[in-house]
Scaffold this motif. Structure first.
Motif, PDB file in Angstrom:
ATOM      1  N   VAL A 130      11.218  -1.586  14.546  1.00  0.00           N
ATOM      2  CA  VAL A 130       9.935  -0.918  14.773  1.00  0.00           C
ATOM      3  C   VAL A 130      10.104   0.178  15.828  1.00  0.00           C
ATOM      4  CG1 VAL A 130       7.611  -1.227  15.738  1.00  0.00           C
ATOM      5  CG2 VAL A 130       8.493  -2.858  14.059  1.00  0.00           C
ATOM      6  N   ARG A 131      10.745  -0.175  16.912  1.00  0.00           N
ATOM      7  CA  ARG A 131      10.897   0.811  18.004  1.00  0.00           C
ATOM      8  C   ARG A 131      11.754   1.993  17.557  1.00  0.00           C
ATOM      9  NH1 ARG A 131       8.746  -1.178  22.611  1.00  0.00           N
ATOM     10  NH2 ARG A 131       8.598  -3.447  22.862  1.00  0.00           N
ATOM     11  N   ALA A 132      12.779   1.738  16.782  1.00  0.00           N
ATOM     12  CA  ALA A 132      13.636   2.815  16.306  1.00  0.00           C
ATOM     13  C   ALA A 132      12.884   3.711  15.320  1.00  0.00           C
ATOM     14  CB  ALA A 132      14.899   2.240  15.664  1.00  0.00           C
ATOM     15  N   ALA A 133      12.122   3.116  14.418  1.00  0.00           N
ATOM     16  CA  ALA A 133      11.385   3.909  13.437  1.00  0.00           C
ATOM     17  C   ALA A 133      10.293   4.746  14.086  1.00  0.00           C
ATOM     18  CB  ALA A 133      10.750   2.967  12.394  1.00  0.00           C
ATOM     19  N   ALA A 134       9.701   4.229  15.172  1.00  0.00           N
ATOM     20  CA  ALA A 134       8.648   4.963  15.856  1.00  0.00           C
ATOM     21  C   ALA A 134       9.197   6.172  16.607  1.00  0.00           C
ATOM     22  CB  ALA A 134       7.915   4.042  16.821  1.00  0.00           C
ATOM     23  N   GLY A 135      10.475   6.102  16.970  1.00  0.00           N
ATOM     24  CA  GLY A 135      11.106   7.245  17.631  1.00  0.00           C
ATOM     25  C   GLY A 135      10.786   7.353  19.106  1.00  0.00           C
ATOM     26  N   ASP A 186      14.078  -4.834   3.338  1.00  0.00           N
ATOM     27  CA  ASP A 186      15.337  -4.097   3.241  1.00  0.00           C
ATOM     28  C   ASP A 186      16.537  -5.018   3.424  1.00  0.00           C
ATOM     29  OD1 ASP A 186      13.925  -1.786   2.829  1.00  0.00           O
ATOM     30  OD2 ASP A 186      14.168  -1.017   4.873  1.00  0.00           O
ATOM     31  N   ARG A 187      16.350  -6.036   4.219  1.00  0.00           N
ATOM     32  CA  ARG A 187      17.471  -6.938   4.543  1.00  0.00           C
ATOM     33  C   ARG A 187      17.649  -8.045   3.514  1.00  0.00           C
ATOM     34  NH1 ARG A 187      18.515  -8.863  10.725  1.00  0.00           N
ATOM     35  NH2 ARG A 187      20.330 -10.222  10.402  1.00  0.00           N
ATOM     36  N   GLY A 222       0.804  -1.215   0.000  1.00  0.00           N
ATOM     37  CA  GLY A 222       0.000   0.000   0.000  1.00  0.00           C
ATOM     38  C   GLY A 222       0.837   1.264   0.000  1.00  0.00           C
ATOM     39  N   THR A 223       2.003   1.219   0.646  1.00  0.00           N
ATOM     40  CA  THR A 223       2.855   2.418   0.680  1.00  0.00           C
ATOM     41  C   THR A 223       3.563   2.663  -0.638  1.00  0.00           C
ATOM     42  OG1 THR A 223       4.819   1.212   1.483  1.00  0.00           O
ATOM     43  CG2 THR A 223       3.270   2.056   3.140  1.00  0.00           C
ATOM     44  N   ASP A 224       3.661   1.642  -1.486  1.00  0.00           N
ATOM     45  CA  ASP A 224       4.213   1.770  -2.839  1.00  0.00           C
ATOM     46  C   ASP A 224       5.582   2.437  -2.847  1.00  0.00           C
ATOM     47  OD1 ASP A 224       4.135   1.327  -5.590  1.00  0.00           O
ATOM     48  OD2 ASP A 224       3.175   3.242  -6.008  1.00  0.00           O
ATOM     49  N   GLY A 225       6.457   1.995  -1.932  1.00  0.00           N
ATOM     50  CA  GLY A 225       7.846   2.433  -1.956  1.00  0.00           C
ATOM     51  C   GLY A 225       8.131   3.758  -1.289  1.00  0.00           C
ATOM     52  N   GLN A 226       7.154   4.362  -0.629  1.00  0.00           N
ATOM     53  CA  GLN A 226       7.427   5.645   0.012  1.00  0.00           C
ATOM     54  C   GLN A 226       8.394   5.471   1.177  1.00  0.00           C
ATOM     55  OE1 GLN A 226       3.717   7.128   1.498  1.00  0.00           O
ATOM     56  NE2 GLN A 226       3.736   5.870   3.333  1.00  0.00           N
ATOM     57  N   PRO A 227       9.150   6.487   1.545  1.00  0.00           N
ATOM     58  CA  PRO A 227      10.079   6.378   2.675  1.00  0.00           C
ATOM     59  C   PRO A 227       9.344   6.070   3.973  1.00  0.00           C
ATOM     60  CG  PRO A 227      10.544   8.338   1.369  1.00  0.00           C
ATOM     61  CD  PRO A 227       9.242   7.786   0.862  1.00  0.00           C
ATOM     62  N   VAL A 228      10.020   5.377   4.860  1.00  0.00           N
ATOM     63  CA  VAL A 228       9.411   4.980   6.127  1.00  0.00           C
ATOM     64  C   VAL A 228       8.928   6.192   6.905  1.00  0.00           C
ATOM     65  CG1 VAL A 228       9.897   3.944   8.378  1.00  0.00           C
ATOM     66  CG2 VAL A 228      10.665   2.801   6.293  1.00  0.00           C
ATOM     67  N   GLY A 234       3.145  -4.155  11.784  1.00  0.00           N
ATOM     68  CA  GLY A 234       3.271  -5.177  10.746  1.00  0.00           C
ATOM     69  C   GLY A 234       4.003  -4.659   9.529  1.00  0.00           C
ATOM     70  N   TYR A 235       3.636  -3.448   9.095  1.00  0.00           N
ATOM     71  CA  TYR A 235       4.322  -2.847   7.952  1.00  0.00           C
ATOM     72  C   TYR A 235       5.817  -2.692   8.209  1.00  0.00           C
ATOM     73  CZ  TYR A 235       6.372   1.152   5.531  1.00  0.00           C
ATOM     74  OH  TYR A 235       7.238   1.972   4.864  1.00  0.00           O
ATOM     75  N   LEU A 236       6.184  -2.151   9.365  1.00  0.00           N
ATOM     76  CA  LEU A 236       7.601  -1.897   9.641  1.00  0.00           C
ATOM     77  C   LEU A 236       8.383  -3.195   9.742  1.00  0.00           C
ATOM     78  CD1 LEU A 236       7.157   1.014  12.182  1.00  0.00           C
ATOM     79  CD2 LEU A 236       8.159   1.198   9.888  1.00  0.00           C
ATOM     80  N   ALA A 237       7.788  -4.242  10.313  1.00  0.00           N
ATOM     81  CA  ALA A 237       8.479  -5.525  10.397  1.00  0.00           C
ATOM     82  C   ALA A 237       8.742  -6.102   9.011  1.00  0.00           C
ATOM     83  CB  ALA A 237       7.660  -6.503  11.246  1.00  0.00           C
ATOM     84  N   VAL A 238       7.717  -6.043   8.146  1.00  0.00           N
ATOM     85  CA  VAL A 238       7.911  -6.533   6.773  1.00  0.00           C
ATOM     86  C   VAL A 238       8.901  -5.645   6.039  1.00  0.00           C
ATOM     87  CG1 VAL A 238       6.764  -6.854   4.542  1.00  0.00           C
ATOM     88  CG2 VAL A 238       5.698  -7.724   6.635  1.00  0.00           C
TER      89      VAL A 238
END
Length: 419
Positions: free
Chosen positions: A414-419, A370-371, A313-319, A361-365
């Motif tokens: 996930v925790r790092a991306a959430a800030g 990315d990996r 759904g995000t179609d490649g947009q930055p996190v 879920g999105y951030l985990a996937v």
């Protein structure tokens, strides 16, 4: 299925929690078991109901013969022939159904008895016969979807005459839109979009958006992509009627399995902001392209099913542009224990809780993609969701790394991306 976010969209979890899986009492499905597998001839297989007497079986054969003639007229564009097997009282509803099916470009219509006729109490000469129908739209050679119908008949001499066709009370997917409403339809190369005549003017824009979303969803197909994506755009009344209704208030759309390795998608016109349609369509069509026909077996896989759809759904947009980061932040700082397999929200969860779960879920996937890249993540998805293998076994085989480590890495990301 997306959840309500006031600033942009609603994202329901509907698509992920399948009634057919029996995971939660009272849960309503986004992914349902196909009803009856077609036989070698492409007809839906009859249910294992009692065989009945020889006379009952012969009567069922005559009724199905009438339905076969009706089906041939439907495929041939012969409305008069379609109505000819029915009594006058049945013809208005059948005329509506004929028009809707022709608008959807029906290419296969194969009725089969789902049991034997049963006499209607208090109405001598009237009978009920459960029927299953295998059907295709647009594509002649598709694996048919299936639905159940209830039919009511009157004997005129030895000839059964159709009195009514009703939705099946046992079809787990509920009533199909074409069975109860007039439809306006637009057909593209990869998608069909259908709505009520009152919303016909929206079809060109919706079809263009669905075609664009289909190109994205095709990339995440696990196995061959669907021959066509079918999207229904529901107004207020239709939302409560199509496929059983009864969705949570924050539901904006869902995908429902209809057999033939196919999922229909329904959008809630009342809850969609104009800017939210594109990512919702990418999300739901990715469910249609990635999920197995029979749903998925383990509630613990919710994060992966919804995470992949959110990723598409995000179609490649930055996190950092992901719309749900605020809800993720609230969740990870709240009562979430940090387990992906315990992420699925409860039926009465708040919008923030649901939105946060989708975001996790999105951030985990996203971290796994990315990996390891998209293809290996799809291979992992196939192993876990389609083949029903434990994540630990699937991770060892697909990624070559232990799942316990990867799980903790995903949660840390996930925790790092959430800030």
């Amino acid at each position: 299925m997306p959840v309500a976010r006031a600033r942009k969209r609603r994202w329901p979890r509907w698509t992920a929690l399948g009634l057919a899986l029996g995971l939660v009492a009272g849960a309503v499905p986004g992914v349902l078991l196909r009803e009856l597998a077609p036989d070698a001839a492409g007809r839906p297989a009859a249910s294992p109901d009692r065989r009945g007497t020889a006379a009952e079986r012969q009567l069922a054969e005559r009724m199905v013969g009438q339905l076969d003639r009706q089906g041939a007229a439907l495929l041939g564009g012969d409305r008069t022939g379609f109505l000819a097997v029915a009594e006058p009282a049945a013809r208005p509803a059948l005329t509506k159904r004929y028009a809707a099916l022709r608008a959807l470009r029906v290419t296969v219509w194969r009725p089969a008895a789902g049991g034997v006729p049963v006499a209607v109490d208090g109405r001598p000469g009237e009978w009920r016969l459960p029927v299953t129908v295998g059907y295709c739209f647009v594509v002649p050679g598709c694996a048919p979807s299936t639905t159940g119908l209830g039919t009511r008949w009157r004997l005129v001499g030895e000839q059964p005459r159709l009195l009514a066709v009703e939705p099946s009370r046992t079809d787990p997917t509920g009533v199909r839109p074409w069975a109860v409403d007039d439809l306006a339809v637009a057909v593209g190369k990869r998608a069909l979009v259908a709505t009520t005549p009152a919303q016909r003017a929206k079809l060109p824009g919706l079809l263009a958006q669905a075609e664009a979303a289909a190109r994205v969803a095709d990339r995440y197909a696990v196995g061959p992509p669907p021959d066509r994506y079918l999207v229904y755009y529901a107004g207020r009344a239709e939302w409560q009627r199509w496929y059983g209704g009864g969705r949570p208030k924050w539901t904006a759309g869902y995908a429902v399995g209809v057999g033939g390795d196919r999922h229909d998608v329904v959008l809630n016109a009342q809850s969609l902001a104009p800017g939210g349609v594109d990512d919702l369509l990418r999300h739901e069509l990715t469910h249609a392209s990635s999920l197995p026909d029979q749903g998925y077996a383990d509630h613990a896989d919710w994060w992966l099913v919804e995470g992949l759809a959110e990723y598409a759904g995000t179609d490649g947009q930055p996190v950092d542009r992901y719309d749900g980061l605020a809800e993720v932040r609230k969740l990870v700082r709240g009562d979430w224990a940090g387990r992906l397999d315990a992420l699925a929200p409860a039926d009465d969860a708040s919008d923030d809780r649901v939105g946060g779960a989708y975001g996790v879920g999105y951030l985990a996937v996203r971290h796994l993609v990315d990996r390891y890249g998209e293809q290996r993540v799809l291979d992992f998805f196939r192993a876990v969701v389609h083949e029903r293998r434990p994540p630990a076994e699937a991770a060892d085989e697909v990624f070559g790394d232990p799942w316990s480590m990867l799980h903790d890495d995903c949660v840390a990301y996930v925790r790092a991306a959430a800030g």
